[in-house]
Motif scaffolding. Structure first.
Motif, PDB file in Angstrom:
ATOM      1  N   VAL A 132       7.219   5.015  -1.273  1.00 25.04           N
ATOM      2  CA  VAL A 132       6.694   4.140  -2.323  1.00 25.04           C
ATOM      3  C   VAL A 132       5.619   4.898  -3.086  1.00 25.04           C
ATOM      4  O   VAL A 132       4.620   5.331  -2.508  1.00 25.04           O
ATOM      5  N   ASP A 134       4.226   3.730  -6.205  1.00 28.91           N
ATOM      6  CA  ASP A 134       3.290   2.865  -6.928  1.00 28.91           C
ATOM      7  C   ASP A 134       3.787   1.426  -6.872  1.00 28.91           C
ATOM      8  O   ASP A 134       4.985   1.182  -6.665  1.00 28.91           O
ATOM      9  N   LYS A 135       2.858   0.483  -7.076  1.00 32.30           N
ATOM     10  CA  LYS A 135       3.202  -0.927  -7.247  1.00 32.30           C
ATOM     11  C   LYS A 135       2.514  -1.433  -8.503  1.00 32.30           C
ATOM     12  O   LYS A 135       1.397  -1.020  -8.817  1.00 32.30           O
ATOM     13  N   TYR A 325       6.741  -5.148  -9.567  1.00 33.63           N
ATOM     14  CA  TYR A 325       7.719  -4.171  -9.102  1.00 33.63           C
ATOM     15  C   TYR A 325       7.023  -3.023  -8.400  1.00 33.63           C
ATOM     16  O   TYR A 325       5.792  -2.862  -8.482  1.00 33.63           O
ATOM     17  N   ARG A 326       7.826  -2.239  -7.703  1.00 36.58           N
ATOM     18  CA  ARG A 326       7.330  -1.017  -7.103  1.00 36.58           C
ATOM     19  C   ARG A 326       8.227   0.134  -7.527  1.00 36.58           C
ATOM     20  O   ARG A 326       9.393  -0.058  -7.883  1.00 36.58           O
ATOM     21  N   CYS A 345      12.951   1.696  -9.732  1.00 35.87           N
ATOM     22  CA  CYS A 345      11.996   0.602  -9.869  1.00 35.87           C
ATOM     23  C   CYS A 345      12.642  -0.639  -9.266  1.00 35.87           C
ATOM     24  O   CYS A 345      13.754  -1.020  -9.659  1.00 35.87           O
ATOM     25  N   TRP A 348      10.261  -7.607  -7.553  1.00 33.06           N
ATOM     26  CA  TRP A 348      10.080  -8.605  -6.514  1.00 33.06           C
ATOM     27  C   TRP A 348      11.022  -9.785  -6.766  1.00 33.06           C
ATOM     28  O   TRP A 348      11.121 -10.290  -7.891  1.00 33.06           O
ATOM     29  N   TYR A 355      11.676  -6.567  -2.471  1.00 33.22           N
ATOM     30  CA  TYR A 355      11.886  -5.852  -3.722  1.00 33.22           C
ATOM     31  C   TYR A 355      13.347  -5.419  -3.797  1.00 33.22           C
ATOM     32  O   TYR A 355      13.897  -4.901  -2.832  1.00 33.22           O
TER      33      TYR A 355
END
Length: 435
Positions: A132, A134-135, A325-326, A345, A348, A355
């Motif tokens: 992961v 970034d969120k 989103y992440r 990407c 959620w 996700y």
């Protein structure tokens, strides 16, 4: 004899010169993908034998030409033994040519099964081994029990799965009323944003020849996913990446015009082989959907920065749609055949508490360009293979995240402000029970 008039001519999908110089790079890539690293040794062995066979063929052919000249200038008494020797040479040349062609075919067969060499830094492992990066945005506190996208879609008169199944079978659907307008608005928004960023809008064909589908890497491990029309020997595409990659096949592009950026809008078709029992409810995993896909031709030197630009444009779109989103760095074993690096990407989905993927962007390096023979001239005028990249900018699945994240307690959905002009309304209202 090869179609190019020379025995053993290859369109390499892996740079054999680079493999000879650094076979450990392929070995490490294969291990990271969970694939057999011994393929590097098989390729090196076949490559060496193939080059030796070509050398022998060239030597014998030169000798044959020399013998031919000797026969033409020989006296009558010298001619008979020379003709006998020429006949023997002719037989040897044919045998050498056949051996070079056989080894070229063997080498091509192994090369065709080798996935792209991953980019340094891509995580090793399988589907669950992503990183992961970034969120963005926090999942909204709804304050009520959320409805899933299908229940919402039915309340809004937007999705009809039952009639889709009646007409076409499982995993087909109708988008109706505001559902159709929502998809058209979403895709129009993506196309206009891409055009504003210098992309050329394209409506490509969605039936392609085997060489185009194979050239993009979708007839290897992905072949079970692809619909084939045997009577025409054409394939239905699962993404407009395929026709956009074939657009410049067998061309030499002007280097000063790179990058070429295209945004393709097309229906997409996937058999979803092997997904029995997965995401059977609603429109998350279906056989037909629409998608706006970015596709770029550039140079190897500019590819990494271009990849990050594609990701940036995807994130801008998701931010405008106010979706949490992440961003993940996909693990090597989940990259597919063509990609060397892939960022997803994932938005959620409240009713799943998880996700789910909405976009992917891949750097395919020169893997597709080698198969499709797409080149440009470097500053010294030497032809080099282009680098290709792709990335989703909108697709039918985005409706799932939009409906679920922007729903209200009464079943209405408040559209994000940026999307409203493209759909022609601010709120999607329930229309009552299905007719």
């Amino acid at each position: 004899m090869s179609p190019h008039g020379f025995p053993g001519t290859l369109h390499n999908v892996i740079d054999l010169r680079a493999l000879r110089d650094d076979p450990d790079r392929l070995r490490a890539s294969q291990r990271a993908r969970g694939e057999d690293d011994a393929v590097a040794d098989r390729l090196l062995d076949l490559d060496s034998r193939h080059r030796s066979a070509l050398t022998r063929f060239e030597s014998l052919r030169a000798e044959q030409k020399s013998a031919g000249r000797s026969v033409s200038s020989a006296s009558p008494e010298e001619r008979e033994p020379l003709l006998a020797a020429a006949k023997t040479l002719s037989s040897q040349v044919k045998e050498a040519e056949a051996e070079a062609d056989r080894l070229a075919a063997d080498l091509s067969g192994v090369l065709a099964e080798v996935p792209n060499i991953i980019e340094e830094g891509a995580p090793a492992g399988g589907v669950d081994d992503f990183t992961v990066l970034d969120k963005a945005g926090a999942p909204r506190e709804l304050g009520f029990t959320p409805r899933d996208h299908l229940e919402l879609g039915e309340l809004l008169g937007a999705i009809d799965m039952d009639r889709g199944a009646k007409v076409s079978g499982a995993r087909f659907y109708f988008l109706t009323g505001v559902g159709a307008m929502l998809e058209l608005g979403l895709l129009n928004m993506a196309m206009q944003r891409a055009a504003a960023n210098g992309f050329t809008p394209m409506i490509p064909p969605v039936l392609v020849k085997p060489e185009t589908m194979g050239g993009t890497g979708f007839l290897g491990e992905h072949a079970p996913e692809v619909y084939h029309l045997p009577a025409d020997d054409l394939y239905l595409v699962g993404t407009s990446e395929v026709p956009l990659a074939g657009y410049h096949a067998n061309e030499i592009l002007a280097a000063d015009a790179l990058p070429h950026r295209y945004i393709g809008w097309s229906p997409c078709f996937r058999r979803e082989a092997g997904s029995y029992g997965k995401d059977t409810r609603g429109i998350i995993r279906v056989h037909q959907f629409n998608k706006a896909e970015m596709f770029v031709y550039t140079t190897a030197e500019r590819a990494h920065e271009e990849h990050l630009r594609l990701l940036g444009w995807q994130r801008e779109m998701l931010d405008l749609l106010e979706l949490p989103y992440r961003v993940i760095d996909t693990a090597a074993g989940d990259l597919g055949t063509s990609a060397a690096r892939k960022y997803d990407c994932e938005a959620w989905v409240p009713t799943q508490g998880a996700y789910r993927e909405l976009t992917s962007t891949s750097n395919c390096t020169d893997f597709q360009a080698r198969r499709l023979n797409i080149r440009y001239r470097d500053p010294e005028g030497k032809p080099r293979f282009a680098t290709t990249l792709n990335g989703t900018l909108a697709t039918t699945r985005w409706i799932v995240a939009i409906l679920e994240n922007h729903q209200q307690a009464d079943g209405s959905v408040v559209l994000p402000e940026a999307l409203r002009p493209f759909v022609g309304r601010e709120v999607l209202e329930p229309v009552g029970a299905k007719g």
